[in-house]
Design a protein around this motif. Structure first.
Motif, PDB file in Angstrom:
ATOM      1  N   ALA A   1       0.835  -1.208   0.000  1.00 19.56           N
ATOM      2  CA  ALA A   1       0.000   0.000   0.000  1.00 19.56           C
ATOM      3  C   ALA A   1       0.868   1.256   0.000  1.00 19.56           C
ATOM      4  N   PHE A   2       1.984   1.221   0.722  1.00 17.66           N
ATOM      5  CA  PHE A   2       2.882   2.381   0.749  1.00 17.66           C
ATOM      6  C   PHE A   2       3.437   2.659  -0.647  1.00 17.66           C
ATOM      7  N   HIS A   3       3.895   1.614  -1.317  1.00 15.44           N
ATOM      8  CA  HIS A   3       4.475   1.801  -2.649  1.00 15.44           C
ATOM      9  C   HIS A   3       3.422   2.203  -3.675  1.00 15.44           C
ATOM     10  N   LYS A   4       2.210   1.715  -3.516  1.00 13.81           N
ATOM     11  CA  LYS A   4       1.119   2.147  -4.398  1.00 13.81           C
ATOM     12  C   LYS A   4       0.836   3.635  -4.197  1.00 13.81           C
ATOM     13  N   MET A   5       0.814   4.063  -2.949  1.00 11.34           N
ATOM     14  CA  MET A   5       0.554   5.461  -2.625  1.00 11.34           C
ATOM     15  C   MET A   5       1.657   6.375  -3.162  1.00 11.34           C
ATOM     16  N   SER A   6       2.898   5.962  -3.041  1.00  9.47           N
ATOM     17  CA  SER A   6       4.025   6.834  -3.391  1.00  9.47           C
ATOM     18  C   SER A   6       4.522   6.650  -4.826  1.00  9.47           C
ATOM     19  N   LYS A   7       3.882   5.777  -5.583  1.00 11.23           N
ATOM     20  CA  LYS A   7       4.298   5.510  -6.959  1.00 11.23           C
ATOM     21  C   LYS A   7       4.321   6.812  -7.774  1.00 11.23           C
ATOM     22  N   GLY A   8       5.426   7.018  -8.497  1.00 13.86           N
ATOM     23  CA  GLY A   8       5.561   8.199  -9.326  1.00 13.86           C
ATOM     24  C   GLY A   8       6.090   9.420  -8.587  1.00 13.86           C
ATOM     25  N   HIS A   9       6.348   9.279  -7.305  1.00 14.97           N
ATOM     26  CA  HIS A   9       6.867  10.387  -6.508  1.00 14.97           C
ATOM     27  C   HIS A   9       8.277  10.033  -6.040  1.00 14.97           C
ATOM     28  N   ASN A  10       9.148  10.985  -6.089  1.00 15.16           N
ATOM     29  CA  ASN A  10      10.539  10.778  -5.706  1.00 15.16           C
ATOM     30  C   ASN A  10      10.736  11.219  -4.252  1.00 15.16           C
ATOM     31  N   LEU A  11      10.473  10.304  -3.328  1.00 13.15           N
ATOM     32  CA  LEU A  11      10.636  10.615  -1.909  1.00 13.15           C
ATOM     33  C   LEU A  11      12.097  10.455  -1.503  1.00 13.15           C
ATOM     34  N   PRO A  12      12.566  11.278  -0.576  1.00 17.84           N
ATOM     35  CA  PRO A  12      13.961  11.165  -0.128  1.00 17.84           C
ATOM     36  C   PRO A  12      14.205   9.860   0.632  1.00 17.84           C
ATOM     37  N   ASP A  13      15.464   9.456   0.675  1.00 17.15           N
ATOM     38  CA  ASP A  13      15.848   8.191   1.324  1.00 17.15           C
ATOM     39  C   ASP A  13      15.445   8.109   2.790  1.00 17.15           C
TER      40      ASP A  13
END
Length: 148
Positions: A37-49
């Motif tokens: 669910a986290f990866h689905k939510m953040s898909k296409g966004h470049n979040l910092p490490d």
């Protein structure tokens, strides 16, 4: 003396178990139950490490939005909380997440918000809770952010 040692060890074990189960932004990103669910939510966004590795976190808080129970977790960039923050609204029932990522301009004059949603139907109340988590209002006034 032996009873005191056993009691102390039991307390330490219970404390360690609690610490391992405490919900954080990075645990939502990496836990086998929630990482999809986290990866689905953040898909296409470049979040910092630091988001995945663990930023400076606040304890999870329970809120109600549209008569549904959610957990809200937030974290910020270590040693520079004013620069970058993230707040996540997580439904344990549906395993869905919505979030807001905040990045402050270097001059400090502008706050850029990026809304990360695994579902497009997040209400204005849900967005209000997320922004309140970033600003500290949720921690200071937890009962003011339950929307039935």
């Amino acid at each position: 003396m032996l009873k005191l040692i056993v009691t102390t060890l039991s307390l330490l074990t219970a404390t360690a178990a609690y610490a391992q189960t405490e919900m954080t932004v990075s645990s939502l990103a990496t836990d086998s139950e929630t990482n999809k669910a986290f990866h689905k939510m953040s898909k296409g966004h470049n979040l910092p490490d630091w988001v995945m590795k663990g930023g400076t976190s606040t304890p999870a808080m329970r809120v109600t939005v549209d008569n549904k129970a959610y957990q809200v977790v937030s974290a910020c960039k270590p040693h520079d909380c004013a620069a970058e923050q993230i707040a996540i609204l997580y439904s344990p029932d549906t395993k869905s997440m919505s979030a807001v990522f905040s990045k402050q301009s270097e001059e400090g004059y502008q706050q850029n918000l990026v809304w990360l949603n695994s579902r497009s139907d997040i209400s204005i109340d849900g967005r209000t809770v997320l922004f309140a988590a970033l600003s500290g209002s949720l921690q200071n006034h937890p009962d003011a952010f339950n929307f039935k």
